[in-house]
Scaffold this motif. Structure first.
Motif, short mmCIF file in Angstrom:
data_model
loop_
_atom_site.label_atom_id
_atom_site.label_comp_id
_atom_site.label_asym_id
_atom_site.label_seq_id
_atom_site.Cartn_x
_atom_site.Cartn_y
_atom_site.Cartn_z
N THR A 139 0.81 -1.21 0.00
CA THR A 139 0.00 0.00 0.00
C THR A 139 0.85 1.26 0.00
O THR A 139 1.99 1.28 0.46
CB THR A 139 -0.93 0.06 1.22
OG1 THR A 139 -0.16 0.30 2.42
CG2 THR A 139 -1.73 -1.23 1.37
N ARG A 168 -0.13 5.80 0.17
CA ARG A 168 -1.20 6.80 0.24
C ARG A 168 -1.36 7.55 -1.07
O ARG A 168 -2.36 8.23 -1.27
CB ARG A 168 -0.91 7.80 1.37
CG ARG A 168 -1.05 7.21 2.76
CD ARG A 168 -0.70 8.19 3.83
NE ARG A 168 0.71 8.53 3.82
CZ ARG A 168 1.30 9.35 4.66
NH1 ARG A 168 0.59 9.93 5.62
NH2 ARG A 168 2.60 9.59 4.60
N LEU A 185 -1.76 -0.89 -3.98
CA LEU A 185 -3.10 -0.57 -3.50
C LEU A 185 -3.01 0.71 -2.68
O LEU A 185 -1.99 0.98 -2.05
CB LEU A 185 -3.66 -1.70 -2.62
CG LEU A 185 -3.88 -3.06 -3.29
CD1 LEU A 185 -4.16 -4.11 -2.22
CD2 LEU A 185 -5.00 -2.99 -4.30
N ARG A 186 -4.07 1.48 -2.69
CA ARG A 186 -4.06 2.74 -1.93
C ARG A 186 -4.69 2.52 -0.56
O ARG A 186 -5.76 1.92 -0.44
CB ARG A 186 -4.83 3.82 -2.68
CG ARG A 186 -4.73 5.20 -2.02
CD ARG A 186 -5.24 6.31 -2.91
NE ARG A 186 -5.08 7.61 -2.29
CZ ARG A 186 -6.01 8.20 -1.55
NH1 ARG A 186 -7.19 7.61 -1.35
NH2 ARG A 186 -5.79 9.38 -0.99
N PHE A 187 -3.98 2.99 0.47
CA PHE A 187 -4.48 2.91 1.84
C PHE A 187 -4.31 4.26 2.50
O PHE A 187 -3.19 4.76 2.65
CB PHE A 187 -3.72 1.84 2.64
CG PHE A 187 -4.12 1.77 4.09
CD1 PHE A 187 -5.39 1.34 4.45
CD2 PHE A 187 -3.22 2.13 5.09
CE1 PHE A 187 -5.75 1.28 5.80
CE2 PHE A 187 -3.58 2.06 6.43
CZ PHE A 187 -4.85 1.63 6.79
N ASP A 188 -5.42 4.87 2.89
CA ASP A 188 -5.38 6.17 3.56
C ASP A 188 -5.98 6.09 4.95
O ASP A 188 -6.45 7.10 5.50
CB ASP A 188 -6.10 7.23 2.73
CG ASP A 188 -7.57 6.90 2.50
OD1 ASP A 188 -8.03 5.85 3.02
OD2 ASP A 188 -8.28 7.70 1.84
N THR A 208 -8.42 3.77 5.55
CA THR A 208 -9.71 3.10 5.36
C THR A 208 -9.50 1.78 4.64
O THR A 208 -8.76 1.71 3.66
CB THR A 208 -10.67 3.98 4.54
OG1 THR A 208 -10.84 5.23 5.20
CG2 THR A 208 -12.02 3.30 4.37
N LEU A 209 -10.16 0.74 5.11
CA LEU A 209 -10.02 -0.57 4.51
C LEU A 209 -10.93 -0.67 3.28
O LEU A 209 -12.15 -0.66 3.40
CB LEU A 209 -10.38 -1.66 5.52
CG LEU A 209 -9.93 -3.07 5.17
CD1 LEU A 209 -8.42 -3.18 5.23
CD2 LEU A 209 -10.56 -4.08 6.13
N THR A 210 -10.34 -0.75 2.10
CA THR A 210 -11.10 -0.87 0.87
C THR A 210 -11.42 -2.33 0.57
O THR A 210 -10.80 -3.24 1.15
CB THR A 210 -10.33 -0.27 -0.32
OG1 THR A 210 -9.14 -1.05 -0.52
CG2 THR A 210 -9.95 1.18 -0.05
N SER A 211 -12.33 -2.56 -0.35
CA SER A 211 -12.66 -3.95 -0.72
C SER A 211 -11.46 -4.63 -1.36
O SER A 211 -11.24 -5.84 -1.16
CB SER A 211 -13.86 -3.97 -1.66
OG SER A 211 -13.60 -3.22 -2.83
N GLU A 212 -10.65 -3.86 -2.14
CA GLU A 212 -9.47 -4.44 -2.77
C GLU A 212 -8.46 -4.89 -1.72
O GLU A 212 -7.87 -5.97 -1.84
CB GLU A 212 -8.82 -3.42 -3.71
CG GLU A 212 -9.64 -3.10 -4.95
CD GLU A 212 -10.66 -2.01 -4.70
OE1 GLU A 212 -11.37 -1.66 -5.67
OE2 GLU A 212 -10.77 -1.51 -3.56
N ILE A 213 -8.26 -4.08 -0.70
CA ILE A 213 -7.34 -4.46 0.37
C ILE A 213 -7.89 -5.67 1.12
O ILE A 213 -7.17 -6.63 1.42
CB ILE A 213 -7.10 -3.28 1.34
CG1 ILE A 213 -6.30 -2.19 0.64
CG2 ILE A 213 -6.38 -3.76 2.60
CD1 ILE A 213 -6.12 -0.93 1.47
#
Length: 302
Positions: A32, A34, A50-53, A55-60
């Motif tokens: 990940t 940002r 993958l982008r992580f800011d 918040t847990l996304t569906s992709e993560i």
């Protein structure tokens, strides 16, 4: 046998070095960042970005669901560890293949020990707020590992350097300074030895607390002078610490003085590629890769 899948929360400088050291074509590494602008650098290191800011996304969530080895290299903030804040429940309940967790911490958790040697059993008495938060984050990850029955490796890192981040680069771009505070020493660690340590511990799913640091705590001005000799140039003049213009964060580093031993990770079977700054600077200068850490070919794992 379960196919190995690695997930790196915070695939920055150390995380990318770790990914470049992958030697198994069947191992998938997610990581990940940002910033979408950093996706290309992650792909170049062999990472699916993958982008992580926070918040847990569906992709993560999907990637975590098949993860066997989790590496966390995200600094805590005043609200706590951002990864645990977003993903604790998923990690605790929804990663059936998870075998091992690594958390990258800092030797800053020890605080000031007056220049004496410290090992993993030494008292943690952090000085800075960021190191206080690191101690709390370490404990949170160890507790999670205990709760889910998975080994957690805490890697306490000293000052990180390597291609693109070193005294040679600083001399070339004119930012190198030789600050002198009598008696002050720092440990350092080359990014390739962070990568090597992670792979070594992951391969055995070994947990515990380990100082990941070099053999030679040394005054910072000595490192600059050694790099200047390699380059065949005059080092910058010495500047007394008392008169130096420093940011509050930079000054805080000099408020902690200790010598950190790496005996535990050596006892666990790891041999350092660069046991001190001299061997590392020599190698980078000879190879010419000291300017750019991202353009290197993958390193060999020991």
């Amino acid at each position: 046998m379960t196919k190995q899948q690695i997930f790196i929360f915070g695939a920055g400088y150390s995380g990318r070095a770790f990914a470049r050291a992958n030697r198994d074509a069947d191992t998938t590494i997610f990581g990940t960042t940002r910033s979408l602008e950093k996706f290309a650098a992650l792909r170049q290191a062999g990472i699916v970005p993958l982008r992580f800011d926070g918040t847990l996304t569906s992709e993560i969530g999907d990637a975590l669901g098949k993860t066997t080895h989790l590496v966390v290299s995200v600094a805590p903030d005043e609200a706590g560890d951002p990864v645990l804040g977003a993903a604790r429940e998923v990690i605790a309940a929804n990663i059936p293949e998870l075998e091992w967790i690594a958390y990258l911490s800092t030797v800053g958790v020890y605080g000031d020990h007056g220049g004496h040697w410290v090992d993993e059993a030494a008292e943690c008495r952090p000085v800075s707020k960021r190191s206080v938060m690191r101690v709390a984050a370490e404990q949170d990850w160890l507790k999670l590992g205990h709760d889910v029955g998975r080994p957690v490796a805490i890697l306490r890192l000293s000052g990180i350097y390597g291609p693109g981040r070193n005294a040679l680069v600083n001399l070339e771009n004119g930012t190198a300074r030789r600050l002198v505070k009598p008696g002050q020493v720092f440990n350092r660690i080359h990014c390739d030895d962070i990568a090597g340590t992670l792979w070594h511990l992951a391969e055995g799913n070994r947990g515990g607390i380990f100082n990941v640091t070099d053999d030679l705590p040394a005054p910072p001005q000595d490192v600059v002078a050694y790099a200047a000799r390699l380059m065949g140039i005059e080092p910058p003049p010495e500047i007394p610490f008392e008169t130096a213009q420093l940011s509050p964060m930079a000054r805080s580093f000099y408020g902690e003085n200790k010598r950190v031993t790496n005996a535990a990770i050596k006892a666990a079977g790891y041999g350092f590629r660069f046991p001190d700054y001299r061997s590392a600077l020599d190698a980078m200068w000879a190879s010419g890769d000291w300017r750019d850490g991202e353009a290197r070919s993958p390193m060999k794992r020991s």
